[in-house]
Design a protein around this motif. Structure first.
Motif, PDB file in Angstrom:
ATOM      1  N   LYS A 410      18.187  10.257  85.918  1.00 15.35           N
ATOM      2  CA  LYS A 410      18.021   8.815  85.725  1.00 15.35           C
ATOM      3  C   LYS A 410      16.673   8.335  86.259  1.00 15.35           C
ATOM      4  O   LYS A 410      16.020   7.486  85.640  1.00 15.35           O
ATOM      5  N   GLU A 411      16.237   8.883  87.405  1.00 16.70           N
ATOM      6  CA  GLU A 411      14.974   8.451  87.990  1.00 16.70           C
ATOM      7  C   GLU A 411      13.796   8.834  87.097  1.00 16.70           C
ATOM      8  O   GLU A 411      12.871   8.031  86.898  1.00 16.70           O
ATOM      9  N   LYS A 414      13.624   6.601  84.026  1.00 17.76           N
ATOM     10  CA  LYS A 414      13.115   5.269  84.329  1.00 17.76           C
ATOM     11  C   LYS A 414      11.606   5.276  84.537  1.00 17.76           C
ATOM     12  O   LYS A 414      10.905   4.347  84.117  1.00 17.76           O
ATOM     13  N   ARG A 415      11.090   6.349  85.153  1.00 17.61           N
ATOM     14  CA  ARG A 415       9.669   6.374  85.482  1.00 17.61           C
ATOM     15  C   ARG A 415       8.799   6.819  84.318  1.00 17.61           C
ATOM     16  O   ARG A 415       7.736   6.256  84.083  1.00 17.61           O
ATOM     17  N   LYS A 419      12.508   2.882  76.912  1.00 19.33           N
ATOM     18  CA  LYS A 419      13.642   2.847  75.986  1.00 19.33           C
ATOM     19  C   LYS A 419      13.280   2.014  74.774  1.00 19.33           C
ATOM     20  O   LYS A 419      12.857   0.880  74.889  1.00 19.33           O
ATOM     21  N   TYR A 424      13.848   7.350  73.261  1.00 25.96           N
ATOM     22  CA  TYR A 424      12.997   7.201  74.436  1.00 25.96           C
ATOM     23  C   TYR A 424      11.579   7.615  74.055  1.00 25.96           C
ATOM     24  O   TYR A 424      11.373   8.647  73.415  1.00 25.96           O
ATOM     25  N   SER A 730      12.887  -4.407  85.346  1.00 28.85           N
ATOM     26  CA  SER A 730      14.183  -3.947  85.842  1.00 28.85           C
ATOM     27  C   SER A 730      15.328  -4.641  85.114  1.00 28.85           C
ATOM     28  O   SER A 730      16.312  -4.011  84.722  1.00 28.85           O
ATOM     29  N   GLU A 733      15.624  -3.182  81.714  1.00 30.47           N
ATOM     30  CA  GLU A 733      16.290  -1.880  81.725  1.00 30.47           C
ATOM     31  C   GLU A 733      17.793  -2.028  81.903  1.00 30.47           C
ATOM     32  O   GLU A 733      18.576  -1.298  81.295  1.00 30.47           O
ATOM     33  N   SER A 737      20.580  -0.821  79.375  1.00 29.11           N
ATOM     34  CA  SER A 737      21.730  -0.017  79.761  1.00 29.11           C
ATOM     35  C   SER A 737      23.034  -0.665  79.302  1.00 29.11           C
ATOM     36  O   SER A 737      23.927   0.000  78.773  1.00 29.11           O
TER      37      SER A 737
END
Length: 1009
Positions: A410-411, A414-415, A419, A424, A730, A733, A737
């Motif tokens: 997941k990290e 995100k980095r 999305k 992706y 954030s 995201e 999600s």
């Protein structure tokens, strides 16, 4: 790239018994799964993945599956975890083979269908089903998970089918299936209710067949029963090179020649087993039996040449494949390697055979994570190459399906990713440090001056000769102490003198320095194929030697004639020096510095600063003429050139500062004049100019401080904006999600909705059948609930009770009845209270007779939910009784004779018809029952004598006697008489059935002692 993919073990196969499927859809049957002994032979296992809209596609598929296809089918569909699945029942209605819900540990058998249960993920291990609890967090990719396990467990006996659905689940799984030589079929986008999953799978270029679902079973049978499919797989059960016969080599050479002519690549360096296996697959898909026919087919169909080329280049790759090897690089290898780098140095890596780029991006992410912990500024430059231009195009896009979340934490997602819908996209910081290009590692020149070379799972597909050429070449391309990474199934063989082992398990090596003699074994690619003569290679070696002489000549010229030049970065820090700089630069007092402005001599600093600013702002070359620079008590005239660098890429953004000396005539120098006639300034003028310069500098410094203050404020504002942007990112995201979870939930709900829709249609058909059945019986029926409100009724009931359609929901007592019987509501209340059926005869106002029966309404879970009233017409029976009485009255003597015979008996006796009504009884019976003889005929025996009839269950005994045509005797019971209580037992005898003798059974009460 030549071939990509991890080594997969192949299993020996036998051709299954595969009769031709029926042309019409089979009639739905319900067949329970049969328990079989485990099959001793290998058989194909077909995995079917579907999502939204998949129910209809699955029905179309299984309607065409024959009873003896010799294959097992496992259905994986997105379903709501808490919702019980009706999928097995729905598929069983159209399938000729058993359909059941998959059980944990169940052995897979042919001609069986297994459906994934709700809330579970499914995999296969050693031919057995393994069920796993679905993870609560994140979007489920159960189809990818199953396809991967299916490929690893079944090898070339695996088939993957992707049907209607949204998203990209299954796309990564089919790569594993193709890497193990399995078969991939996809539903056409036009026939799919939702084309997301089919479209994503087709875009990979790995799909074998794209057809509607109803045509797939026949294609499966043709493929797995074809001799070429099984022969190609059986010929190569190991990774060693298979020895070929002369005949085999003949047609292989023809295919190699066709491929090299049309594609431009020589595949003779491949291992023969790989070639045979892939060609066998293509022959099976095209239903071609002989290799000679296939060679002709290739020549006649250019499209097949391209497809075969893709078949030979199957790239089985995904992010962080063999994750432990990446962890070893990250924790043990790279930190020490980066420590040896200088500030602002460039780390170069080459990944040949990169396929669609997953491994390149994985390495780039690992490099970036390691550099984050390193204080030095080190640039990254990765080269990903492959022979397949289609794969390179996909790698350059940097777009991957959402199912990669199963391989990437997941990290990292995100980095390093952004999305975009169901996909992706790799972030710019990673994409900018990677260069992709089409290259044949055997034929084309390699990259050089490399710090790391990652060539995993490429050598296993090449023959020994090709491996012996590549490993010395890899050694040449690496810098001293450079790192070589191979696949877990690969080795450096006899070249242990070129590399030292850093990790034996994950095949990580470090380059060793060797003598010049050993370096001569390197054969540089020259664009020639491996089977061309050494005479044709010789000119290339001479050309390389001439190139070395040219470089040496260029270096001599630069050393002797080129002006002094300095390469600096945008901050003025010196990166490279060409020539002597003592006349222009000197080391100042204080801490050492590498900045050109701090090192510039008196007279040069101002002009140099101005020229640098102008060059950076305009990106144009700047020239300052005849600058007087003080050098060791003398003055040197200099022409200053500042040139911004745009190419090559490595120098882009740098500045080249060139100093060109101007010779001064000695006479002019002595007379105090410059060559152009101007006088040298005297000391007082110089002091005045220096004072003005000092004032200007102070003013300039003040302006700079104010500017820096403004910059600090702007920087603070920018940080606040950046913080707000991060918060918005954030939030975005989180919304993405939530969108993914809602999308997944929508797919599951769509599946449930499809099941429920099918069930509704089924219930509607059953309702129509029941309505027609009830109407055909012509029995008036009324359904009421526990509050005696009307739920439904049949059309015949309107003749008895004045009902209309709007009366549904109204209390029955509020509706006018046509009956002369006034206890109907009380009877219903009694039935609901005691749960005992009640039956009686009633008459309407039109003089029609009905038998009214009231029974409790029981649900499937044995719950009382009202009552059911039925009215059966008994007009014919009443008419028969009338005729009987009339006949008996006309034969009074016969009637008197029968009664006299009955009266002779001391035991009470009566004759009943089949409905339980008394036809005739003797005097002892009327005395026992305390009923007048005239009122006995036609009386319902069970209603009049309910107490003792129920006690001995007399009605059941009578019905059994009539059904089996046998006599009976009941248990004893007590009846209170005028003489006190007496004990009796009832004996029943079935009388002969005759039209003129309508009596059915004689009962006799025998007293006990």
């Amino acid at each position: 790239m030549l071939l990509r993919g991890a080594t997969m073990s192949q299993k020996k196969t036998t051709t299954p018994n595969t009769p031709k499927p029926k042309s019409k859809a089979p009639v739905a049957k319900t067949r329970k799964p049969t328990t079989k002994q485990p099959s001793a032979r290998a058989f194909p296992v077909v995995g079917l993945g579907a999502s939204a809209g998949g129910l209809e596609a699955l029905k179309s598929f299984f309607a065409k599956v024959s009873e003896a296809s010799g294959m097992a089918y496992i259905v994986v569909i997105h379903m709501t975890p808490q919702q019980p699945s009706m999928m097995p029942d729905l598929l069983q209605k159209v399938s000729l083979i058993p359909v059941s819900s998959a059980q944990d540990g169940q052995t897979i058998e042919p001609d069986q269908v297994y459906v994934i249960p709700p809330g579970k993920d499914i995999s296969i291990f050693k031919g057995k089903i393994q069920l796993l609890d679905r993870l609560k967090k994140g979007v489920s990719h159960s189809i990818d998970l199953f396809f991967r396990s299916l490929a690893q467990d079944q090898g070339n006996k695996a088939a993957a089918i992707i049907l209607s659905g949204t998203g990209t689940d299954g796309t990564l799984g089919i790569k594993e299936i193709k890497g193990c030589d399995g078969l991939v079929l996809v539903q056409t986008e036009k026939s799919a209710g939702y084309d997301g999953m089919p479209r994503s799978a087709i875009s990979t270029g790995l799909v074998d067949i794209v057809i509607p679902p109803e045509e797939m079973p026949e294609k499966l049978i043709h493929y797995f029963s074809h001799p070429a499919t099984n022969a190609g797989a059986a010929a190569t059960t190991t990774t060693t090179t298979t020895t070929t016969t002369d005949e085999q080599q003949e047609w292989l050479d023809k295919i190699f020649a066709i491929l090299r002519t049309h594609i431009g690549h020589d595949f003779s360096v491949y291992k023969t087993n790989t070639i045979l296996r892939r060609i066998g697959r293509r022959m099976g898909l095209n239903h071609i039996d002989s290799h000679k026919t296939y060679v002709r087919y290739l020549r006649e169909n250019p499209n097949e040449i391209e497809v075969l080329f893709r078949e030979l280049l199957i790239g089985v790759t995904n992010f962080f494949r063999d994750a432990d090897s990446f962890n070893i690089l990250k924790t043990k290898i790279l930190p020490a390697l980066f420590e040896s780098f200088q500030e602002d140095a460039t780390f170069r890596a080459w990944i040949p055979g990169c396929s669609t780029g997953e491994e390149v991006y994985s390495l780039a992410m690992v490099f970036r994570e390691v550099l984050d912990k390193n204080s030095k500024r080190i640039n990254l430059q990765l080269f990903g190459t492959d022979i397949d231009n289609h794969a390179i195009d996909k790698a350059r896009e940097g777009i991957f399906p959402a199912s990669i979340s199963a391989d990437i934490g997941k990290e990292r997602l995100k980095r390093f990713f952004i999305k975009e819908g169901d996909f992706y996209r790799i972030r710019k910081e990673i994409r900018d440090c990677v260069v992709f290009s089409v290259q044949n590692v055997i034929r084309d020149p390699p990259f050089s001056r490399l710090d790391l070379l990652c060539c995993r799972n490429l050598l296993i597909y090449l023959n020994t000769d090709a491996q012996k050429k590549l490993l010395p070449l890899f050694h040449y391309t690496l810098n001293p102490k450079g790192i070589l990474v191979l696949g877990s199934s690969e080795t450096i063989g006899g070249f242990s003198n070129l590399f030292e082992t850093l990790d034996k398990k994950w095949k990580i090596f470090r380059r060793l320095e060797v003598s010049q003699a050993l370096r001569q074994i390197v054969e540089f690619p020259s664009g020639l194929s491996s089977n061309e003569s050494t005479i044709e290679k010789q000119p290339a070696i001479a050309a390389n030697r001439r190139a070395d002489i040219n470089l040496l000549t260029q270096k001599a010229i630069l050393d002797q004639f080129a002006p002094t030049a300095i390469l600096i970065n945008g901050n003025g820090d010196i990166m490279n020096v060409q020539g002597r700089t003592g006349k222009y630069l000197e080391t100042p007092s204080g801490p050492p510095t590498n900045n050109i402005m701090d090192l510039a001599r008196e007279g040069l600093r101002i002009e140099l600063s101005s020229a640098l600013r102008t060059a950076k702002s305009t990106s144009q070359n700047v020239v300052r003429k005849r600058i007087a620079v003080k050098t060791n008590g003398d003055v040197q005239l200099v022409d200053l050139h500042v040139c911004p660098q745009k190419a090559p890429k490595e120098l882009a953004g740098r500045l080249l500062v060139v100093f060109e000396d101007i010779d001064i005539d000695p006479e002019e120098n002595e007379s105090g004049k410059c060559k152009n006639g101007t006088k040298w300034p005297d000391a007082s003028r110089i002091a005045e100019l220096e004072h003005e310069l000092q004032v200007t500098r102070e003013s300039h410094q003040t302006t700079i401080e104010e500017l820096e203050s403004s910059n600090e404020e702007l920087k603070s504002t920018n940080e606040e904006i950046q913080s707000s942007n991060e918060e918005l990112q954030s939030t975005n995201e989180e919304l993405e999600s939530s969108k993914e979870e809602l999308q997944s939930l929508n797919e599951e709900l769509h599946t449930v909705n499809s099941e429920l829709q099918s069930k509704v249609e089924e219930l509607s058909a059953v309702h129509d059948d029941m309505r027609n059945l009830m109407n055909s019986t012509e029995i008036a029926t009324i359904f009421v609930d526990n509050a005696m409100c009307i739920k439904r009724f049949t059309a015949e009931a309107t003749r008895i009770v004045n009902l209309i359609r709007t009366d549904i929901g109204r209390p029955l007592q509020h509706v006018v009845s046509n009956l002369k019987y006034g206890r109907m509501i009380e009877d219903i209340t009694e039935v609901l209270k005691h749960l005992t059926p009640k039956e009686c005869e009633v008459q309407t106002a039109e003089e029609n007779w009905f038998n009214m029966r009231i029974i409790p309404y029981r649900t499937t879970d044995n719950r009382i939910d009202g009552a059911v009233l039925t009215f059966s017409s008994i007009d014919d029976q009443k008419e028969a009784y009338g005729k009987l009485e009339h006949a008996l009255s006309e034969s009074d003597n016969a009637w008197k004779l029968v009664r006299a015979i009955f009266d002779i008996s001391e035991d009470p006796m009566a004759v009943l018809d089949k409905t339980g009504r008394i036809v005739i009884a003797n005097t002892r019976y009327s005395e026992l029952m305390k009923v007048d003889q005239e009122n006995l005929t036609g009386t319902d025996f069970f209603q009049s004598q309910k107490d003792f009839a129920d006690k001995i269950d007399l009605k059941t005994k009578l019905e059994t006697a009539l059904e089996k045509d046998q006599h009976f005797t009941s248990d004893r019971f007590d009846i209170r008489t005028s003489e006190g209580e007496k004990c009796f037992a009832v004996t029943g005898r079935v009388l002969k059935k005759d039209k003129a003798f309508p009596y059915r059974i004689l009962i006799q009460f025998r007293s006990g002692h």
